[in-house]
Design an enzyme around this catalytic site. Structure first.
Site, mmCIF file in Angstrom:
data_model
loop_
_atom_site.group_PDB
_atom_site.id
_atom_site.type_symbol
_atom_site.label_atom_id
_atom_site.label_comp_id
_atom_site.label_asym_id
_atom_site.label_seq_id
_atom_site.Cartn_x
_atom_site.Cartn_y
_atom_site.Cartn_z
ATOM 1 C CG HIS A 194 18.634 71.929 14.924
ATOM 2 N ND1 HIS A 194 17.923 70.560 14.983
ATOM 3 C CD2 HIS A 194 18.459 71.988 16.342
ATOM 4 C CE1 HIS A 194 17.670 70.776 16.039
ATOM 5 N NE2 HIS A 194 18.030 71.357 16.736
ATOM 6 N NE ARG A 198 23.467 66.649 24.241
ATOM 7 C CZ ARG A 198 23.961 65.722 25.721
ATOM 8 N NH1 ARG A 198 23.895 64.574 25.394
ATOM 9 N NH2 ARG A 198 22.755 66.429 26.353
ATOM 10 C CD GLN A 240 20.514 70.263 19.641
ATOM 11 O OE1 GLN A 240 19.700 70.635 20.350
ATOM 12 N NE2 GLN A 240 21.488 70.273 20.427
#
Length: 323
Positions: free
Chosen positions: A178, A198, A101
């Site tokens: 990350h 996302r 995301q």
């Protein structure tokens, strides 16, 4: 009514990747399964934590700010943020990996979502053997290559993976891709925001809905930082009874504080509230001849009007957070 050191009733949030460590490791009291996040101090709409004890029991952060203003936040913080509390404080237990995301910055989040952006940091409290985080890119790619990797389910091949152990710390600025890997429990400090784009979710189905979770590829491409950096982990010292600089950003400042014996703290030069997150051991805080106990997995907020406190512990580790 007067201000005093405040603890809040956490909010426990189901996540399809959540485990049991918030209960087994941190002693959180809940009965649901797959609890992935304990929101310790939150001003997110419809997810506002309330004061746990004392004369101000039941007060939300907005109610505290409305009544005490700069006395609670610090005058400079109040002048900047008004009635909005700027930070969201969490403990996170990832039994399986979170989605890959990215978060938008202040400008994009304000325009699209009427929200703060989401700059955040992680402090690893416990990690299984070979557990890892995803943070940043391992190699330089373009937005169109990103789409190709997503289509071919090869996106993980170009992401930077870092094995982690207890005490590792990372800053995740907005725009940085990350994900927390499975087997990691950590403390998270972030701006007050619940906005996540996302990028990849392992084609998982959420058992509570029977559906895959939404992806936000186009929004993510607009905010992603595709640069590759030499390092992502934050190095810091661990001198006992000293506020060791951890991560200082324009959005929050954090220090690592290892308490051994008695430590007097003087915040007379600081115009901000202070948050303590206990990440190991237990500690007693004394103010106005009253003792407040804090154990691993608990959080406490010192209003800005409180300038002198005493900390006592045989050995404990705290994150010290302020603006």
């Amino acid at each position: 009514m007067t201000l005093y050191p405040l603890q809040f009733q956490p909010l426990f949030n189901y996540r399809l990747w959540g485990g049991e460590k918030l209960k087994t490791e941190l002693g959180k009291d809940y009965s649901d399964n797959n609890i992935g996040e304990s929101w310790e101090i939150s001003d997110v709409d419809a997810n506002e934590t309330k004061v746990l004890e004392g004369d101000l029991k039941g007060f939300s952060l907005k109610q505290l700010i409305k009544q005490f203003k700069g006395e609670f936040l610090g005058q400079s913080v109040y002048d900047t943020f008004g009635d909005a509390f700027p930070l969201l404080i969490k403990f996170i237990d990832a039994n399986t990996p979170l989605s890959v995301q990215v978060h938008p910055n202040n400008d994009v989040a304000k325009t699209r979502h009427n929200s703060f952006g989401k700059n955040e940091m992680w402090f690893v409290m416990q990690a299984e053997k070979n557990a890892e985080l995803i943070i940043g890119f391992e190699e330089k790619i373009t937005p169109s290559q990103l789409e190709t990797h997503l289509k071919n389910n090869t996106i993980l091949n170009v992401l930077h993976k870092e094995q982690v152990t207890k005490g590792d710390a990372f800053y995740i600025p907005t725009g940085r891709i990350h994900a927390i890997g499975g087997g990691v429990m950590l403390a998270e400090i972030q701006q007050t925001s619940n906005i996540t784009y996302r990028v990849y979710d392992y084609n998982r189905v959420d058992k509570t809905t029977g559906q895959k979770r939404d992806l936000h590829i186009e929004q993510a491409k607009e905010v992603l930082d595709f640069e590759v950096y030499k390092t992502y982990k934050t190095n810091y010292t661990k001198t006992p009874n000293s506020s060791n600089k951890l991560i200082h950003s324009p959005y929050f400042k954090s220090n690592f504080l290892k308490v051994e014996g008695v430590l007097e703290k003087d915040y007379s030069k600081l115009d901000s509230f202070v948050i303590y997150m206990c990440v190991d051991g237990d500690v007693e805080l004394t103010w106005n001849d009253k003792i407040y106990s804090l154990k691993k997995g608990e959080t406490l907020l010192l209003p800005a009007s409180i300038k002198n406190i005493s900390l006592s512990s045989t050995s404990s580790e705290l994150l010290e957070v302020y603006l």
